[in-house]
Design a protein around this motif. Structure first.
Motif, PDB file in Angstrom:
ATOM      1  N   TRP A  30      36.122  40.361  41.154  1.00  0.00           N
ATOM      2  CA  TRP A  30      36.915  40.918  42.252  1.00  0.00           C
ATOM      3  C   TRP A  30      37.777  42.076  41.770  1.00  0.00           C
ATOM      4  O   TRP A  30      38.301  42.850  42.549  1.00  0.00           O
ATOM      5  CB  TRP A  30      37.829  39.849  42.853  1.00  0.00           C
ATOM      6  CG  TRP A  30      37.094  38.893  43.714  1.00  0.00           C
ATOM      7  CD1 TRP A  30      36.294  37.874  43.300  1.00  0.00           C
ATOM      8  CD2 TRP A  30      37.084  38.859  45.152  1.00  0.00           C
ATOM      9  NE1 TRP A  30      35.789  37.209  44.376  1.00  0.00           N
ATOM     10  CE2 TRP A  30      36.264  37.783  45.531  1.00  0.00           C
ATOM     11  CE3 TRP A  30      37.704  39.631  46.149  1.00  0.00           C
ATOM     12  CZ2 TRP A  30      36.019  37.460  46.856  1.00  0.00           C
ATOM     13  CZ3 TRP A  30      37.468  39.302  47.467  1.00  0.00           C
ATOM     14  CH2 TRP A  30      36.630  38.226  47.812  1.00  0.00           C
TER      15      TRP A  30
ATOM     16  N   ALA B  61      43.134  39.439  39.242  1.00  0.00           N
ATOM     17  CA  ALA B  61      43.038  38.544  38.094  1.00  0.00           C
ATOM     18  C   ALA B  61      41.789  37.681  38.167  1.00  0.00           C
ATOM     19  O   ALA B  61      41.686  36.673  37.480  1.00  0.00           O
ATOM     20  CB  ALA B  61      44.285  37.667  38.023  1.00  0.00           C
ATOM     21  N   THR B  62      40.852  38.028  39.046  1.00  0.00           N
ATOM     22  CA  THR B  62      39.669  37.201  39.215  1.00  0.00           C
ATOM     23  C   THR B  62      38.420  37.990  38.832  1.00  0.00           C
ATOM     24  O   THR B  62      38.222  39.101  39.331  1.00  0.00           O
ATOM     25  CB  THR B  62      39.536  36.748  40.686  1.00  0.00           C
ATOM     26  OG1 THR B  62      40.747  36.128  41.059  1.00  0.00           O
ATOM     27  CG2 THR B  62      38.383  35.779  40.857  1.00  0.00           C
ATOM     28  N   ALA B  63      37.598  37.398  37.977  1.00  0.00           N
ATOM     29  CA  ALA B  63      36.367  38.065  37.575  1.00  0.00           C
ATOM     30  C   ALA B  63      35.509  38.347  38.804  1.00  0.00           C
ATOM     31  O   ALA B  63      35.423  37.524  39.710  1.00  0.00           O
ATOM     32  CB  ALA B  63      35.599  37.184  36.600  1.00  0.00           C
TER      33      ALA B  63
ATOM     34  N   ALA C  23      43.053  38.818  43.391  1.00  0.00           N
ATOM     35  CA  ALA C  23      41.755  39.424  43.095  1.00  0.00           C
ATOM     36  C   ALA C  23      41.812  40.216  41.796  1.00  0.00           C
ATOM     37  O   ALA C  23      40.841  40.262  41.043  1.00  0.00           O
ATOM     38  CB  ALA C  23      41.327  40.330  44.250  1.00  0.00           C
TER      39      ALA C  23
END
Lengths: 521, 311
Positions: free
Chosen positions: B276, B272-274, B270
């Motif tokens: 999140w 590394a996730t846009a 998360a």
């Protein structure tokens, strides 16, 4: 993507759209969370693969909700279509993530570090200083301070530019980690397909042969041929258990050991063996584990003519740490009616103030069995496999107490004692044996998931600890005596302590340089 | 000393450590409350402001309370280590054979991690949360799951007890520190969004920025996750294969260890996730810690299974 009107896409485009959705990070993340959520019911409800008896008990206790849960696969969660569905989707998503990233990584490995941007001082982590050393000296100082990074130095428009990239192994670790998860899942599937696992209860003095009929429970993978169980057999000569005899932990188990002789192959020679908890025996490509123990009173039933109709050790399954055990005796050869006994065994019985007996210690210092008696049809001929630990009372009648017809007629025996039943049969508690519960398992290829997960851990550590970093240095001779040096660093994973790292880098770099009196500009 | 005396000494030590932790928590709480009206920087807007001096006095008091909190935490840790060691001596084995012992040693390791990180990264701002949590866990293990020292059940009599359980303890302690940092990240990030510049007074504004807190949380989790992977997915299965003949059997403990692993993996993804990053990731880390605690408390006490060495 979500605002795309999918109805206007051609089938191929739709497939591609679906693939992109499935392999997006957001989907992978959601699938990961979904996998955790769907795993929960299996930890709260009994599972067939773990404890089939507990599932039956649950279904008996919950006749309304039980069958519904059963239909939903709640008692075999980890083999249910919905659990498999989630993890297959996750696998696909994983592979769909690994393939393109490997391609990108391969290209990045061959690429040179990106050219220095025009204005280095615009980066949040950047610095400018002045030195009297030459730009060449500044470049070599930077190169030395960078250590093992991949470095390019060019001369452009009269200034020297250095571009460096380090931390390539981070993505390598990342890819190794994700590939090894696939290896683990494949390895797990293989061990499940080719392996087998079963459990058997063996009383002291009895022999176990590795054939299907000797197992109480047996499960094997779809690709395992049940007729090809490796031929071996062993005799359980003695089972010994020791318990803490004093102190606050009185009764706590100290050790269990099963000893006897084993023969590998059809007519192998007998060899001594000893199996303890955590110390299995390896034989015939399988391992034999000691996973449980209990008592097996030897029960003898004699008919009114004096003929023995039953004489064998009967395992009573322990229900608590002091080995209060429950068991069933089925005397099929009793005539005219079959006899069934159900009751308890206590290794060291004491009488409480309320008159009830209970077990005070797990070792057999004062063993006793207490049984209720049924007569009628045991239901063994119906062709339906019966558990040896459950008495089917549907066609049986209980003998009741003469004085109090509300209470069941009771058999209560200590070793050596016998009692004559209302129908003239005699039941005797001959002697006490112990039984051991063995788990016999063969897990071919178990090394594959192990190697996979160990590689995965190494990759994981790399991907979490290596910093992927770009560094740019530009040095320009302003007049004969001064060189202006600009340095910028950029982490591809954003971090707040980058400025501190930059400071340390500058310190290392400035060591061999002659700093100008002006210092920092 | 006899084994009984050692056992009693251990009990007294654990009880005393709990009391000292309670005092440390009070000191840390005072550190927060004394800084209530203290602005972010001591010099707000030069000039002859009388309240400035007042504010400085308060800031000094707050710092002093924080120092007392830290010293008391060191003291509690020393006493607790005595408790853990004497427990092991009185049982004549490693002191992590049941739920009670796991609880006290995990808190000892968590406090050690906290003290170490205060020295490394100045994270004394999580002190109040860490001492509160440690005090609650110690107190409740003593009250609800205490067992007298005794021998190991045969299933635990293996060197894997050292490898597997130590890894779980270290990972769990780091998860605890990470979780407290995530809580404070959420608090601080919310405050940064909602508090106007001129109202930023109090201890919250003496803490690092939410970005720095997030980074502490991430580093601690990134340290703990591989260790948890080793404990739950390598050492555990190897031992299970040797003890039970199957390396993974979906035992309740295994299921929840897996769920914890999946949630922490989701947290790392998360970040590394846009969409999140930040709040959602921090909440995932807390949910993950919740599953870890459920595995320790819920599975031991209410679910059972092969790993039920609670008592």
């Amino acid at each position: 993507m979500s605002d795309t009107d999918t109805s206007e896409l051609s089938p191929l485009e739709f497939l591609r759209w679906g693939w992109r959705q499935l392999t997006s990070m957001r989907t992978a993340l959601s699938l990961l969370l979904l996998l955790a959520v769907v795993a929960i019911p299996g930890s709260l409800l009994p599972q067939r693969g773990v404890d089939a008896r507990a599932v039956e008990a649950y279904l008996n206790d919950n006749p309304k909700i039980g069958p519904i849960l059963d239909k939903l696969g709640m008692f075999s969660v980890y083999t249910s279509p919905w659990f498999s569905g989630v993890y297959l989707l996750l696998m696909i998503s994983l592979v769909g993530c690994i393939l393109p990233r490997s391609r990108v990584y391969y290209r990045a490995l061959k690429a040179r570090p990106p050219k220095a941007p025009k204005n280095l001082t615009r980066f949040p982590a950047s610095i400018e200083f002045v030195t009297t050393s030459s730009p060449e000296e500044a470049m070599s100082a930077a190169r030395r301070a960078l250590g093992r990074a991949r470095v390019d130095v060019v001369e452009r428009d009269g200034s020297h530019e250095l571009s460096a990239e380090s931390g390539y192994l981070r993505e390598a670790g990342n890819l190794v980690f994700h590939i090894s998860i696939v290896v683990v899942l494949v390895g797990v599937a293989m061990t499940a397909l080719f392996g087998y696992r079963g459990a058997a209860i063996v009383a002291e003095g009895d022999r176990f042969s590795n054939v299907l009929t000797q197992y109480d429970e047996f499960g094997s993978g779809a690709l395992f041929d049940r007729d090809k169980l490796p031929p071996f057999s062993f005799n359980l000569d003695n089972f010994s258990a020791t318990y803490q005899v004093d102190g606050p932990q009185r009764g706590a188990p100290l050790s269990f050991e099963a000893t006897g002789t084993v023969s590998d192959g059809v007519d192998g020679a007998d060899k001594d063996f000893s199996i303890r908890v955590n110390h299995p025996m390896k034989v015939g490509g399988a391992s034999v584990f000691l996973v449980g123990q209990g008592y097996a009173p030897v029960i003898k039933v004699t008919n009114p003519n004096g003929d023995v109709v039953f004489d064998e050790p009967v395992p009573f399954l322990p229900a608590d740490p002091s080995y209060t055990s429950n068991g069933v005796v089925k005397v099929a050869e009793a005539e005219p009616e079959q006899l069934g006994f159900q009751g308890f065994f206590l290794p060291t019985f004491i009488q409480g103030n309320d008159g009830a007996t209970r077990s005070a210690f797990p070792a057999p210092y004062a063993p006793i069995i207490g049984l209720f008696v049924w007569h009628g049809d045991l239901g063994l001929d119906k062709g339906i496999p019966q558990s040896v630990y459950v008495l089917d009372k549907s066609n049986m009648t209980q003998y009741m107490d003469d004085k109090d017809p509300k209470k069941g007629y009771r058999v209560s025996l200590q070793p050596g004692e016998s009692q004559t039943l209302p129908d003239g049969h005699t039941i005797e508690f001959v002697s006490l044996k112990q039984f051991a519960r063995f788990q016999i398992a063969s897990v071919p290829g178990v090394e594959i998931p192990l190697i996979g997960i160990v590689l995965g851990l190494i990759g994981l550590i790399g991907s979490l600890s290596i910093k992927p970093r770009r560094t740019w240095v530009r040095a320009r001779r302003e007049n004969d005596s001064r060189t202006v040096v600009q340095v910028a660093v950029l982490d591809r994973v954003p971090r707040v302590d980058l400025p501190a790292d930059l400071d340390r880098f500058i310190q290392r770099m400035q060591e061999p340089l002659q700093l100008s009196e002006e210092g920092d500009v | 000393m006899t084994l009984e005396q050692l056992g009693r000494l251990s009990n007294y030590s654990v009880a005393s450590a709990t009391v000292v932790l309670a005092l440390a928590f009070l000191a840390y709480a005072a550190q927060w409350s004394l800084a209530r009206n203290v602005a972010m920087t001591k010099v707000l807007a030069g000039g002859e402001d009388v309240s400035l001096e007042e504010s400085e006095v308060k800031a000094d008091r707050s710092d002093a309370a924080g120092g007392i909190g830290f010293s008391l935490t060191v003291l509690a840790e020393v006493i607790l280590i005595i408790g853990v060691v004497t427990r092991g001596l009185s049982a004549e084995r490693v002191p992590w054979g049941n739920m009670y012992e796991f609880g006290i040693i995990a808190i000892a390791v968590a406090l050690a991690a906290y003290l170490l990180l205060v020295k490394m990264w100045d994270i004394d701002w999580v002190g109040a949360l860490v001492t509160l949590f440690a005090m609650v866990v110690l107190g409740s293990t003593m009250l609800f799951v205490y067992v007298p020292p005794g021998p190991l059940v045969p299933a635990l009599d293996s060197y894997w007890l050292v490898i597997h359980v130590v890894a779980a303890i270290v990972a769990g302690s780091a998860f605890l520190v990470g979780a407290t940092a995530s809580v404070l990240y959420l608090v601080k990030a919310r405050a940064e969004r909602l508090t106007p510049e001129d109202q930023r007074t109090g201890f919250l504004w003496k803490m690092p920025t939410s970005g720095a807190i997030d980074q502490v949380a991430y580093r601690v989790h990134a340290f703990a996750f591989p260790i948890w992977t080793f404990a739950a997915l390598i050492a555990g299965p190897i031992w299970a294969q040797a003890a039970w003949g199957r390396y993974w059997g979906w035992d309740a403990k295994e299921v929840w260890a897996f769920i914890t692993w999946v949630f922490y993996a989701a947290y790392l993804h998360a970040r590394a996730t846009a969409g999140w990053r930040g709040k959602a990731a921090a909440i995932l880390a807390l949910v993950a810690f919740g599953t870890f605690m459920f595995n320790y408390i819920g599975v031991n006490l209410f679910v059972g299974g092969l790993h039920s060495y609670a008592k």
